[in-house]
Design a protein around this motif. Structure first.
Motif, PDB file in Angstrom:
ATOM      1  N   ILE A  22      -1.006  -8.516  -6.714  1.00 37.26           N
ATOM      2  CA  ILE A  22      -1.831  -7.962  -5.636  1.00 37.26           C
ATOM      3  C   ILE A  22      -1.475  -6.514  -5.315  1.00 37.26           C
ATOM      4  O   ILE A  22      -2.232  -5.838  -4.634  1.00 37.26           O
ATOM      5  CB  ILE A  22      -1.812  -8.845  -4.375  1.00 37.26           C
ATOM      6  CG1 ILE A  22      -0.418  -9.049  -3.824  1.00 37.26           C
ATOM      7  CG2 ILE A  22      -2.506 -10.171  -4.654  1.00 37.26           C
ATOM      8  CD1 ILE A  22      -0.382  -9.806  -2.506  1.00 37.26           C
ATOM      9  N   SER A  23      -0.366  -6.021  -5.837  1.00 37.50           N
ATOM     10  CA  SER A  23      -0.037  -4.609  -5.612  1.00 37.50           C
ATOM     11  C   SER A  23      -1.031  -3.701  -6.354  1.00 37.50           C
ATOM     12  O   SER A  23      -1.123  -2.519  -6.043  1.00 37.50           O
ATOM     13  CB  SER A  23       1.389  -4.301  -6.065  1.00 37.50           C
ATOM     14  OG  SER A  23       1.487  -4.348  -7.478  1.00 37.50           O
ATOM     15  N   LYS A  24      -1.791  -4.262  -7.290  1.00 39.32           N
ATOM     16  CA  LYS A  24      -2.765  -3.475  -8.055  1.00 39.32           C
ATOM     17  C   LYS A  24      -4.186  -3.605  -7.539  1.00 39.32           C
ATOM     18  O   LYS A  24      -5.110  -3.073  -8.136  1.00 39.32           O
ATOM     19  CB  LYS A  24      -2.702  -3.870  -9.523  1.00 39.32           C
ATOM     20  CG  LYS A  24      -1.375  -3.497 -10.161  1.00 39.32           C
ATOM     21  CD  LYS A  24      -1.346  -3.860 -11.619  1.00 39.32           C
ATOM     22  CE  LYS A  24       0.011  -3.452 -12.211  1.00 39.32           C
ATOM     23  NZ  LYS A  24       0.130  -3.867 -13.602  1.00 39.32           N
ATOM     24  N   ILE A  25      -4.352  -4.340  -6.461  1.00 45.03           N
ATOM     25  CA  ILE A  25      -5.706  -4.500  -5.886  1.00 45.03           C
ATOM     26  C   ILE A  25      -6.009  -3.284  -5.016  1.00 45.03           C
ATOM     27  O   ILE A  25      -5.224  -2.823  -4.274  1.00 45.03           O
ATOM     28  CB  ILE A  25      -5.833  -5.810  -5.086  1.00 45.03           C
ATOM     29  CG1 ILE A  25      -5.731  -6.998  -6.058  1.00 45.03           C
ATOM     30  CG2 ILE A  25      -7.122  -5.856  -4.288  1.00 45.03           C
ATOM     31  CD1 ILE A  25      -5.773  -8.365  -5.413  1.00 45.03           C
ATOM     32  N   SER A  69       0.672  -7.434   0.159  1.00 43.34           N
ATOM     33  CA  SER A  69       1.609  -6.749  -0.733  1.00 43.34           C
ATOM     34  C   SER A  69       2.660  -5.988   0.078  1.00 43.34           C
ATOM     35  O   SER A  69       3.856  -6.060  -0.225  1.00 43.34           O
ATOM     36  CB  SER A  69       0.844  -5.801  -1.656  1.00 43.34           C
ATOM     37  OG  SER A  69       1.732  -5.149  -2.531  1.00 43.34           O
ATOM     38  N   ALA A  70       2.242  -5.291   1.109  1.00 43.16           N
ATOM     39  CA  ALA A  70       3.170  -4.543   1.960  1.00 43.16           C
ATOM     40  C   ALA A  70       4.158  -5.466   2.664  1.00 43.16           C
ATOM     41  O   ALA A  70       5.281  -5.057   2.985  1.00 43.16           O
ATOM     42  CB  ALA A  70       2.395  -3.718   2.993  1.00 43.16           C
ATOM     43  N   ARG A  71       3.760  -6.714   2.884  1.00 42.91           N
ATOM     44  CA  ARG A  71       4.627  -7.705   3.532  1.00 42.91           C
ATOM     45  C   ARG A  71       5.515  -8.428   2.516  1.00 42.91           C
ATOM     46  O   ARG A  71       6.231  -9.348   2.867  1.00 42.91           O
ATOM     47  CB  ARG A  71       3.771  -8.700   4.317  1.00 42.91           C
ATOM     48  CG  ARG A  71       3.132  -8.055   5.544  1.00 42.91           C
ATOM     49  CD  ARG A  71       1.964  -8.841   6.120  1.00 42.91           C
ATOM     50  NE  ARG A  71       2.251 -10.222   6.420  1.00 42.91           N
ATOM     51  CZ  ARG A  71       1.308 -11.147   6.611  1.00 42.91           C
ATOM     52  NH1 ARG A  71       0.036 -10.830   6.527  1.00 42.91           N
ATOM     53  NH2 ARG A  71       1.637 -12.386   6.880  1.00 42.91           N
ATOM     54  N   GLY A  72       5.437  -8.013   1.242  1.00 39.27           N
ATOM     55  CA  GLY A  72       6.333  -8.561   0.227  1.00 39.27           C
ATOM     56  C   GLY A  72       5.761  -9.643  -0.652  1.00 39.27           C
ATOM     57  O   GLY A  72       6.448 -10.152  -1.543  1.00 39.27           O
ATOM     58  N   PHE A  73       4.512 -10.011  -0.444  1.00 39.24           N
ATOM     59  CA  PHE A  73       3.888 -11.027  -1.290  1.00 39.24           C
ATOM     60  C   PHE A  73       3.514 -10.392  -2.626  1.00 39.24           C
ATOM     61  O   PHE A  73       3.123  -9.231  -2.699  1.00 39.24           O
ATOM     62  CB  PHE A  73       2.656 -11.622  -0.609  1.00 39.24           C
ATOM     63  CG  PHE A  73       2.978 -12.394   0.638  1.00 39.24           C
ATOM     64  CD1 PHE A  73       3.436 -13.701   0.565  1.00 39.24           C
ATOM     65  CD2 PHE A  73       2.842 -11.805   1.894  1.00 39.24           C
ATOM     66  CE1 PHE A  73       3.742 -14.419   1.723  1.00 39.24           C
ATOM     67  CE2 PHE A  73       3.141 -12.517   3.054  1.00 39.24           C
ATOM     68  CZ  PHE A  73       3.597 -13.820   2.960  1.00 39.24           C
ATOM     69  N   LYS A  74       3.621 -11.175  -3.693  1.00 40.15           N
ATOM     70  CA  LYS A  74       3.358 -10.673  -5.045  1.00 40.15           C
ATOM     71  C   LYS A  74       2.035 -11.163  -5.622  1.00 40.15           C
ATOM     72  O   LYS A  74       1.333 -10.436  -6.301  1.00 40.15           O
ATOM     73  CB  LYS A  74       4.487 -11.082  -6.004  1.00 40.15           C
ATOM     74  CG  LYS A  74       5.868 -10.697  -5.541  1.00 40.15           C
ATOM     75  CD  LYS A  74       6.059  -9.206  -5.539  1.00 40.15           C
ATOM     76  CE  LYS A  74       7.485  -8.854  -5.125  1.00 40.15           C
ATOM     77  NZ  LYS A  74       7.547  -7.655  -4.336  1.00 40.15           N
TER      78      LYS A  74
END
Length: 168
Positions: free
Chosen positions: A165-168, A114-119
């Motif tokens: 994945i920002s909510k994991i 997520s920090a690397r920009g993957f959604k």
């Protein structure tokens, strides 16, 4: 337990975890000939390179590597194009299962993606792997199944998706 970024010196421990995990998880699922061919030295070379090329996390318990996880860009965008990220591998030794190590590795890898920009993230797992329930428990939903061949044996592989994945 410590979860940390791996470096090349961790490659032997990572390789040991991978080979031992296959030997304890896949008898009767994967041909014995393939399991017998797994070699820590050969895997160590692969993991040295991986540790240099992208974030690879290890779980350490009392100074020993007992698990690892790695993720990056989805390698099969033709099949699941809406998933930009992928959990490539996550393993832990059987003796440390049910201690939250898999969860920590999974969450750290997802946070890094997520920090690397993957959604979104996809993961593949052999359908007969007892860990299939882990992926469901972590919020994955079944996307589909394919058949792969390992040493001449057709084996079902399941895919699970994580939509935010920002909510994991």
């Amino acid at each position: 337990m410590i979860i940390r970024l791996a470096d090349v010196k961790d490659a032997k421990g990572i390789a040991r975890v991978q080979v031992e995990s296959w030997h304890t998880t896949y008898p009767g699922i994967v041909p014995k000939s393939y399991l017998d061919s797994l070699d820590v030295k050969k895997r160590e070379k692969i993991w040295k390179q991986a540790a240099q090329n992208q974030p690879l996390y290890v779980a350490e318990l009392e100074g020993d590597i007992v698990g690892f996880a790695i993720g990056g860009e989805n390698r099969d965008k033709d099949t699941y194009p809406e998933y930009d990220g992928e959990l490539y591998a996550i393993y832990s030794l059987k003796r440390v299962h049910k201690r939250g190590i898999g969860r920590e590795l999974f969450e750290q890898t997802a946070r890094n993606l997520s920090a690397r920009g993957f959604k979104k993230m996809v993961v593949s797992v052999l359908s007969e792997n007892p860990a299939v329930d882990f992926y469901k428990h972590m919020g994955g939903h079944f996307l589909g199944e394919e058949t792969i061949t390992i040493d001449g044996k057709a084996i079902a592989e399941s895919f699970y998706g994580y939509d935010d994945i920002s909510k994991i």
